[in-house]
Design a protein around this motif. Structure first.
Motif, PDB file in Angstrom:
ATOM      1  N   MET A   1      62.274 -39.010  11.382  1.00  0.00           N
ATOM      2  CA  MET A   1      63.627 -38.552  11.077  1.00  0.00           C
ATOM      3  C   MET A   1      63.609 -37.151  10.468  1.00  0.00           C
ATOM      4  N   VAL A   2      62.663 -36.912   9.565  1.00  0.00           N
ATOM      5  CA  VAL A   2      62.543 -35.582   8.954  1.00  0.00           C
ATOM      6  C   VAL A   2      62.197 -34.544  10.020  1.00  0.00           C
ATOM      7  N   LEU A   3      61.217 -34.864  10.867  1.00  0.00           N
ATOM      8  CA  LEU A   3      60.818 -33.922  11.905  1.00  0.00           C
ATOM      9  C   LEU A   3      61.938 -33.682  12.918  1.00  0.00           C
ATOM     10  N   ALA A   4      62.689 -34.719  13.256  1.00  0.00           N
ATOM     11  CA  ALA A   4      63.825 -34.556  14.164  1.00  0.00           C
ATOM     12  C   ALA A   4      64.866 -33.618  13.546  1.00  0.00           C
ATOM     13  N   GLY A   5      65.148 -33.827  12.270  1.00  0.00           N
ATOM     14  CA  GLY A   5      66.115 -32.970  11.587  1.00  0.00           C
ATOM     15  C   GLY A   5      65.660 -31.530  11.494  1.00  0.00           C
ATOM     16  N   LEU A   6      64.381 -31.330  11.171  1.00  0.00           N
ATOM     17  CA  LEU A   6      63.856 -29.970  11.058  1.00  0.00           C
ATOM     18  C   LEU A   6      63.831 -29.267  12.417  1.00  0.00           C
TER      19      LEU A   6
ATOM     20  N   LEU B   1      64.767 -28.018  20.396  1.00  0.00           N
ATOM     21  CA  LEU B   1      65.926 -28.864  20.656  1.00  0.00           C
ATOM     22  C   LEU B   1      65.634 -29.965  21.662  1.00  0.00           C
ATOM     23  N   PHE B   2      64.757 -29.700  22.626  1.00  0.00           N
ATOM     24  CA  PHE B   2      64.387 -30.741  23.590  1.00  0.00           C
ATOM     25  C   PHE B   2      63.585 -31.853  22.934  1.00  0.00           C
ATOM     26  N   HIS B   3      62.781 -31.499  21.926  1.00  0.00           N
ATOM     27  CA  HIS B   3      61.883 -32.484  21.341  1.00  0.00           C
ATOM     28  C   HIS B   3      62.420 -33.152  20.073  1.00  0.00           C
ATOM     29  N   ALA B   4      63.487 -32.637  19.495  1.00  0.00           N
ATOM     30  CA  ALA B   4      64.078 -33.278  18.309  1.00  0.00           C
ATOM     31  C   ALA B   4      64.491 -34.721  18.599  1.00  0.00           C
ATOM     32  N   PRO B   5      65.167 -35.003  19.706  1.00  0.00           N
ATOM     33  CA  PRO B   5      65.515 -36.408  19.990  1.00  0.00           C
ATOM     34  C   PRO B   5      64.285 -37.290  20.224  1.00  0.00           C
ATOM     35  N   LEU B   6      63.213 -36.699  20.733  1.00  0.00           N
ATOM     36  CA  LEU B   6      61.987 -37.478  20.916  1.00  0.00           C
ATOM     37  C   LEU B   6      61.461 -37.970  19.574  1.00  0.00           C
ATOM     38  N   PHE B   7      61.444 -37.103  18.565  1.00  0.00           N
ATOM     39  CA  PHE B   7      61.006 -37.530  17.236  1.00  0.00           C
ATOM     40  C   PHE B   7      61.869 -38.679  16.728  1.00  0.00           C
ATOM     41  N   LEU B   8      63.166 -38.574  16.940  1.00  0.00           N
ATOM     42  CA  LEU B   8      64.076 -39.627  16.488  1.00  0.00           C
ATOM     43  C   LEU B   8      63.794 -40.926  17.238  1.00  0.00           C
ATOM     44  N   GLY B   9      63.595 -40.843  18.534  1.00  0.00           N
ATOM     45  CA  GLY B   9      63.275 -42.029  19.323  1.00  0.00           C
ATOM     46  C   GLY B   9      61.960 -42.658  18.907  1.00  0.00           C
ATOM     47  N   LEU B  10      60.952 -41.846  18.653  1.00  0.00           N
ATOM     48  CA  LEU B  10      59.654 -42.367  18.205  1.00  0.00           C
ATOM     49  C   LEU B  10      59.789 -43.031  16.839  1.00  0.00           C
ATOM     50  N   ALA B  11      60.619 -42.448  15.987  1.00  0.00           N
ATOM     51  CA  ALA B  11      60.836 -43.019  14.652  1.00  0.00           C
ATOM     52  C   ALA B  11      61.441 -44.412  14.753  1.00  0.00           C
ATOM     53  N   VAL B  12      62.466 -44.552  15.564  1.00  0.00           N
ATOM     54  CA  VAL B  12      63.114 -45.857  15.734  1.00  0.00           C
ATOM     55  C   VAL B  12      62.158 -46.838  16.395  1.00  0.00           C
ATOM     56  N   LEU B  13      61.447 -46.388  17.408  1.00  0.00           N
ATOM     57  CA  LEU B  13      60.481 -47.238  18.097  1.00  0.00           C
ATOM     58  C   LEU B  13      59.416 -47.772  17.130  1.00  0.00           C
ATOM     59  N   SER B  14      59.011 -46.948  16.176  1.00  0.00           N
ATOM     60  CA  SER B  14      57.983 -47.377  15.216  1.00  0.00           C
ATOM     61  C   SER B  14      58.459 -48.530  14.341  1.00  0.00           C
ATOM     62  N   GLN B  15      59.769 -48.681  14.178  1.00  0.00           N
ATOM     63  CA  GLN B  15      60.315 -49.758  13.359  1.00  0.00           C
ATOM     64  C   GLN B  15      60.491 -51.061  14.121  1.00  0.00           C
ATOM     65  N   ILE B  16      60.622 -50.985  15.429  1.00  0.00           N
ATOM     66  CA  ILE B  16      60.934 -52.201  16.180  1.00  0.00           C
ATOM     67  C   ILE B  16      59.783 -52.728  17.023  1.00  0.00           C
ATOM     68  N   ARG B  17      58.765 -51.895  17.271  1.00  0.00           N
ATOM     69  CA  ARG B  17      57.618 -52.310  18.084  1.00  0.00           C
ATOM     70  C   ARG B  17      56.334 -51.722  17.537  1.00  0.00           C
ATOM     71  N   ARG B  18      55.232 -52.375  17.867  1.00  0.00           N
ATOM     72  CA  ARG B  18      53.909 -51.815  17.599  1.00  0.00           C
ATOM     73  C   ARG B  18      53.456 -51.125  18.875  1.00  0.00           C
ATOM     74  N   VAL B  19      53.332 -49.823  18.802  1.00  0.00           N
ATOM     75  CA  VAL B  19      52.900 -49.044  19.960  1.00  0.00           C
ATOM     76  C   VAL B  19      51.563 -48.421  19.620  1.00  0.00           C
ATOM     77  N   LEU B  20      50.556 -48.736  20.403  1.00  0.00           N
ATOM     78  CA  LEU B  20      49.173 -48.324  20.131  1.00  0.00           C
ATOM     79  C   LEU B  20      49.033 -46.857  19.822  1.00  0.00           C
ATOM     80  N   LEU B  21      49.133 -45.944  19.947  1.00  0.00           N
ATOM     81  CA  LEU B  21      48.875 -44.534  19.752  1.00  0.00           C
ATOM     82  C   LEU B  21      50.076 -43.746  19.213  1.00  0.00           C
ATOM     83  N   LEU B  22      51.089 -44.448  18.731  1.00  0.00           N
ATOM     84  CA  LEU B  22      52.311 -43.759  18.300  1.00  0.00           C
ATOM     85  C   LEU B  22      52.070 -42.733  17.179  1.00  0.00           C
TER      86      LEU B  22
END
Length: 135
Positions: free
Chosen positions: A23-28, A57-78
């Motif tokens: 979330m911090v990285l997405a915001g920054l 700007l293209f990668h800010a939403p990716l950080f947000l998506g990865l952040a949410v994904l980290s809370q709901i699933r265990r993803v090996l290399l996240l």
């Protein structure tokens, strides 16, 4: 029972470090991207500034998506994806910012190394998708 008698519910799991970091990285990234894009539009700036803004700007939403994904699933290399992406964007965009504002490079090969790390982060995410587990 009144609305004041209800207990405040707390989440079953504590907020993860990857959630906060993402979330911090997405915001920054979002803020830096918008500021950079505004500067490139209103100032007589180098086209590299617009490229850096777009990358952020293209990668800010990716950080947000990865952040949410980290809370709901265990993803090996996240965690590795987030490290590669952060360092890659820092090197790539940092080099472009240095060129635009200081007229010099961050260091030799910083933009290509950063770009390769960003590509590697996407590939690592694809590989990590092979092992997604419930939390």
């Amino acid at each position: 029972m009144t609305m004041y008698d209800k207990k405040i519910q707390t989440p079953a799991e504590p907020t993860g470090k990857l959630l906060r970091a993402g979330m911090v990285l997405a915001g920054l990234c979002g803020a830096a991207g918008v500021v950079s894009l505004a500067l490139s539009a209103h100032a007589d700036a180098s086209p590299t500034l617009k490229t850096a803004a777009q990358m952020l700007l293209f990668h800010a939403p990716l950080f947000l998506g990865l952040a949410v994904l980290s809370q709901i699933r265990r993803v090996l290399l996240l965690p590795l994806v987030m490290v590669f992406l952060t360092v890659g964007l820092g090197l790539f965009c940092g080099d472009l910012f240095m060129r635009a504002f200081a007229g010099s490079r961050l260091f030799a090969m910083s933009a290509p190394i950063g770009g390769m790390l960003v590509i590697l982060s996407w590939l690592t995410l694809a590989i990590g998708a092979l092992r997604v587990r419930p939390k």
